[in-house]
Structure formats: structure tokens, C-alpha cells
Design an enzyme around this catalytic site. Structure first.
Site, mmCIF file in Angstrom:
data_model
loop_
_atom_site.group_PDB
_atom_site.id
_atom_site.type_symbol
_atom_site.label_atom_id
_atom_site.label_comp_id
_atom_site.label_asym_id
_atom_site.label_seq_id
_atom_site.Cartn_x
_atom_site.Cartn_y
_atom_site.Cartn_z
ATOM 1 N N ASN A 7 0.877 -1.175 0.000
ATOM 2 C CA ASN A 7 0.000 0.000 0.000
ATOM 3 C C ASN A 7 0.918 1.230 0.000
ATOM 4 O O ASN A 7 1.425 1.643 1.036
ATOM 5 C CB ASN A 7 -0.873 -0.043 1.261
ATOM 6 C CG ASN A 7 -1.845 1.118 1.326
ATOM 7 O OD1 ASN A 7 -1.825 2.016 0.469
ATOM 8 N ND2 ASN A 7 -2.697 1.108 2.340
ATOM 9 N N LYS A 14 3.263 0.855 3.149
ATOM 10 C CA LYS A 14 2.941 -0.178 4.144
ATOM 11 C C LYS A 14 2.938 -1.521 3.430
ATOM 12 O O LYS A 14 2.573 -1.590 2.260
ATOM 13 C CB LYS A 14 1.529 0.046 4.706
ATOM 14 C CG LYS A 14 1.384 1.248 5.598
ATOM 15 C CD LYS A 14 -0.018 1.252 6.210
ATOM 16 C CE LYS A 14 -0.484 2.665 6.415
ATOM 17 N NZ LYS A 14 -1.910 2.846 6.533
ATOM 18 N N ARG A 89 -2.456 -2.003 -3.589
ATOM 19 C CA ARG A 89 -3.648 -1.181 -3.433
ATOM 20 C C ARG A 89 -3.477 0.011 -4.376
ATOM 21 O O ARG A 89 -2.495 0.751 -4.278
ATOM 22 C CB ARG A 89 -3.749 -0.693 -1.992
ATOM 23 C CG ARG A 89 -4.952 0.174 -1.778
ATOM 24 C CD ARG A 89 -5.006 0.677 -0.357
ATOM 25 N NE ARG A 89 -6.241 1.397 -0.149
ATOM 26 C CZ ARG A 89 -6.572 1.981 0.981
ATOM 27 N NH1 ARG A 89 -5.748 1.914 2.009
ATOM 28 N NH2 ARG A 89 -7.703 2.614 1.095
ATOM 29 N N HIS A 178 -12.558 3.544 -0.200
ATOM 30 C CA HIS A 178 -12.611 2.510 0.850
ATOM 31 C C HIS A 178 -13.336 1.252 0.341
ATOM 32 O O HIS A 178 -13.882 0.483 1.121
ATOM 33 C CB HIS A 178 -13.389 2.986 2.101
ATOM 34 C CG HIS A 178 -12.729 4.050 2.891
ATOM 35 N ND1 HIS A 178 -13.460 5.053 3.502
ATOM 36 C CD2 HIS A 178 -11.443 4.278 3.207
ATOM 37 C CE1 HIS A 178 -12.634 5.852 4.145
ATOM 38 N NE2 HIS A 178 -11.406 5.414 3.976
ATOM 39 N N GLY A 210 -10.236 8.620 7.663
ATOM 40 C CA GLY A 210 -11.200 8.953 6.619
ATOM 41 C C GLY A 210 -12.437 8.130 6.905
ATOM 42 O O GLY A 210 -12.316 7.006 7.401
ATOM 43 N N ARG A 239 -10.807 16.387 7.082
ATOM 44 C CA ARG A 239 -11.589 16.751 5.891
ATOM 45 C C ARG A 239 -12.981 17.243 6.287
ATOM 46 O O ARG A 239 -13.604 16.673 7.192
ATOM 47 C CB ARG A 239 -11.743 15.542 4.965
ATOM 48 C CG ARG A 239 -10.466 15.184 4.253
ATOM 49 C CD ARG A 239 -10.595 13.884 3.498
ATOM 50 N NE ARG A 239 -9.655 12.904 4.002
ATOM 51 C CZ ARG A 239 -9.669 11.618 3.697
ATOM 52 N NH1 ARG A 239 -10.584 11.137 2.869
ATOM 53 N NH2 ARG A 239 -8.773 10.804 4.190
ATOM 54 N N GLU A 383 -8.342 -4.836 4.900
ATOM 55 C CA GLU A 383 -8.158 -4.550 3.479
ATOM 56 C C GLU A 383 -7.004 -5.360 2.890
ATOM 57 O O GLU A 383 -7.071 -5.799 1.752
ATOM 58 C CB GLU A 383 -7.895 -3.040 3.295
ATOM 59 C CG GLU A 383 -9.157 -2.226 3.506
ATOM 60 C CD GLU A 383 -8.886 -0.764 3.835
ATOM 61 O OE1 GLU A 383 -8.465 -0.487 4.973
ATOM 62 O OE2 GLU A 383 -9.100 0.087 2.974
#
Ligand code: ADP
Length: 398
Positions: A7, A14, A89, A178, A210, A239, A383
């Protein structure tokens, strides 16, 4: 079969190495501050290491990952030949690709063409892919798109009320993000409810740094809160989420801000941080609220209220035919108080929380009362495992 999941973010990378037979994480780690100075941490079943190391770019990061994975002391594979494939990802390929694919030059070109839709993530994803291709020649590289799960949304959900030409010219529409997480918890929840995936109707709430909420009908996404970019929807850590679009011109004009500065203001300085003035981390804001900080309290109330409103609107979108509301990610999995605030007052819709079951961190657990028409579940997301499973499926069929 062992799959390496990567990722790659703009300044971080990661990774996890997963054994697909046991679903065990053999190693995981993080390269941070890429292009700044460099920090590397790695933990495997055999040991761990954490060090400051020069990471000029993503290629340096991948080199460190490979060294760590094959290290005699804290590594966990004898050679890279043990790694069957790498699953990446990838943020978005717009409307061009939504299924998990083997990465080819053509796929990379499409990801490159879609940089305007993911200006921070797509370039980083590409750099991660290219670094792995170079360091691990011959090992299949697979892309799993973050927007994929949402491609089943109907036009009425993904179009904005703007002149249609901007959809045609620039692909301005709702994409949602997501997706891998919403897909993972959908599959897991179906299993926990003893139903097949194409039978479940859910409202999945991914509440983390998020946050996004998705309406799932017969196992497929029919609407989601994030839009063209991950800025739309709920108030998040930094955000602002959905606001009156006219505010962009209003504040921009008053403060003399450029589009880029407005973008930073809405993405990095708003949300829990902007309202509370305390920080973006939920635990910090909660602590400040407990100590009597009014703005921290309001920020938390806004978070719960906005999530509640989206649940209500997706209840309507699903025609009231909802099997479960599912909470996942950092806040959704850990913060029972927030989960309770979100569903408080929804008893009239048949949504009843059991305070005792809901206390604290929950794992794959029903937290609603026995007579709640709609179940409430807490399902930890994973994920990386989802990406690894998708990748394994691609390589098994090569
Ligand atoms: P991301 O993957 O988007 O960075 P996470 O899913 O890890 O985000 O969620 C991070 C958020 O979860 C942070 O705001 C953090 O404060 C919150 N969080 C983590 N653990 C807890 C906890 N025990 N209680 C409340 N909030 C938590």
C-alpha cells in the site's frame, strides 16, 4: 501460497506478507518519510527491527522491505521465490478498470491517465508498482482498486447535478473510496448472518481517519458517501466532508485563497481538527471533550449526527429493507460510545443497540438487542487480506 501486499502512499509504504493457506500475517511493516529522510519498521513472526534509514524514493523503500523479509534474523522467507505475487492497493482507474487485474503496461498507462482523479495516490501507487517490478522481476504484480466495489452504483447515484458535458469530458462523477474495506465487511457480515453475499442488504460505516458509508443491496454497492474525491460525505479527521459548494467561492474570495489553498483548507485543516481546534485524532478530541472543551464536544456531536443522517438516507435508499448496520475501522471498531450516539434515536426504524454488548472494542459481534429488526454489527476490516485474496485468485488462474 505467500502474497505480499503493498500500500504505497505519497510519502509512505505499508506492506504485509500473508500466508494464504492460514491467512496468517507472516510479516508487516512501514516505510515512512520517503523523500524526506526515512524511517523503517518491520515485524515478522521471527523478530522485529526499527531504524532510521535513508529512503530517497519508493525504490529504496521496496529494497528495505525485501532485505527485511529475507533477513536471517527477523525475516520470514529464505528467498523471494517463495512470494507468489504482489498485490498493490491502487486508488483509481476511473471508469476504465474496476476489477482486480494483473498489472501490464496498459494497466499502468490507464492508472497514469487517471492521475487527475487521484493526484496524491495514483502517482505513489505507480511508483510502488514500478519499484516492485524492478526488484522482483518475474513475480506477478496485481492491482486492486479502491473504487472497485462502488462501480455497481446506478447513474442516479453517481451523477452530480452539473452540466453533463463535465462527466463526459473529465469523468466528473461519484466514484467512492474505501471499496476494499466495504467489500470485506460485506462478505464477512454475510457469513456472520449465515446468508450468501448476494442476499444481504447492509449499511456499512467505515469510520476511521477517513470515513465513508455505503448502502449495499444484494451484496452490491448502490450508493456511497465519498464522491469524485475522498473529500465528500461525513466530517472526518481533517476533511470537511459535504458542505455547501458555494462556500468554496465565499471563503476563497474573502481570504484571497487560490483553488489549491482552498483544497488544502478543506482536506487538511477542516473536519474534527478544524472544528475542535484540538486535533484530528478521535481519541485526542474525545479526551478534550471529557476535559470540558466545548468545541471538541460539538465536533463529536457533528460526527455522530452526520453519520446518523447518512444511515437514515440509506435506509430510505434501501426501501427500509436492511439486514444490518455494520461498523468498522479505527473508530467504528473501538469506540462503543460513538456507535451508541450514532444509532441513538433510530429505534423507530427498528434499530436498537444493546448497551452491554456494545461496550468497548468488539470483534465480529452483533451489538443490537435480540428484538432489533435491523441488526447492528461490529466487524473489523482487513483490506490487506482482501487484496491478498484477490491477488491469489488472479495468480491461480494465470
Ligand atoms: P486510517 O486507516 O484511515 O488511518 P483508522 O481506521 O486506523 O484510520 O482509524 C484511525 C482513527 O481511529 C483515529 O481517529 C483514532 O483516534 C481512532 N481510534 C483508534 N483506536 C481508537 C479507540 N480505542 N477509541 C476511539 N478511537 C480510536
Amino acid at each position: 501460497m505467500k502474497i505480499l501486499v503493498i500500500n504505497a502512499g505519497s510519502s509512505s509504504l505499508k506492506y504485509q506478507l500473508i500466508d494464504m493457506e492460514t491467512e496468517q500475517v507472516l510479516a508487516k511493516g512501514l516505510c515512512e518519510r520517503i523523500g524526506v529522510d526515512g524511517k523503517f519498521s518491520h515485524k515478522s513472526v521471527n523478530g522485529e527491527v526499527s531504524k532510521d534509514v535513508e529512503l530517497k524514493n519508493h525504490a529504496d523503500a521496496v529494497e528495505n522491505v525485501i532485505e527485511a523479509l529475507t533477513d536471517k534474523e527477523y525475516g520470514c522467507v529464505a528467498s523471494l521465490d517463495e512470494i507468489a505475487a504482489v498485490g498493490h492497493r491502487v486508488l483509481t482507474a476511473g471508469e476504465k478498470i474496476y476489477e482486480t487485474v494483473l498489472i501490464t503496461d496498459e494497466v499502468k498507462e490507464i492508472v497514469r491517465e487517471c492521475i487527475p482523479l487521484g493526484p496524491l495516490h495514483n502517482p505513489a501507487n505507480l511508483t510502488g508498482i514500478e519499484a516492485c517490478e524492478k526488484a522482483m522481476p518475474g513475480i506477478p504484480q496485481v492491482a486492486v482498486f479502491d473504487t472497485a466495489f462502488h462501480h455497481t452504483m446506478p447513474e442516479k447515484a453517481y451523477l452530480y447535478g452539473l452540466p453533463y458535458e463535465y462527466y463526459e469530458k473529465y469523468g466528473v462523477r461519484r466514484y467512492g473510496f474505501h471499496g476494499t474495506s466495504h467489500r470485506f465487511v460485506t462478505q464477512r457480515t454475510a457469513k456472520l448472518l449465515g446468508k450468501s453475499v448476494d442476499e444481504v442488504n447492509l449499511i456499512t460505516c467505515h469510520l476511521g481517519n477517513g470515513s465513508s458509508i455505503t448502502a449495499v443491496k444484494n451484496g452490491k454497492c448502490i450508493d456511497t458517501t465519498m464522491g469524485l474525491t475522498p473529500l465528500e460525505g461525513m466530517l472526518m479527521g481533517t476533511r470537511c466532508g459535504a458542505i455547501d459548494p458555494a462556500i468554496v467561492c465565499f471563503i476563497g474570495e474573502k481570504e484571497g485563497l487560490s483553488y489549491a489553498e482552498m483544497d488544502t483548507l478543506m482536506n487538511k485543516k477542516s473536519g474534527l481538527l478544524g472544528v475542535s481546534g484540538v486535533g484530528s485524532d478521535f481519541r485526542d478530541v474525545t479526551k478534550a471533550w471529557r476535559e470540558g472543551n466545548h468545541r471538541a464536544g460539538v465536533a463529536l456531536e457533528m460526527f455522530a449526527y452526520q453519520c446518523k443522517k447518512y444511515i437514515g438516507s440509506y435506509y430510505a435508499a434501501l426501501g427500509g429493507d436492511v439486514d444490518a448496520i455494520v461498523f468498522t475501522a479505527g473508530i467504528g471498531e473501538n469506540d462503543g460510545r460513538m456507535r451508541a450516539s450514532i444509532v441513538e434515536g433510530l429505534e423507530g426504524l427498528g434499530i436498537k443497540m444493546d448497551a452491554e454488548l456494545n461496550a468497548g472494542k468488539c470483534v465480529d459481534k452483533v451489538v443490537s438487542t435480540a428484538d432489533s429488526k435491523i441488526k447492528i454489527l461490529v466487524v473489523p476490516t482487513n483490506e490487506e487480506l482482501m487484496i491478498a485474496k484477490d491477488t491469489a485468485e488472479i495468480v491461480e488462474n494465470l
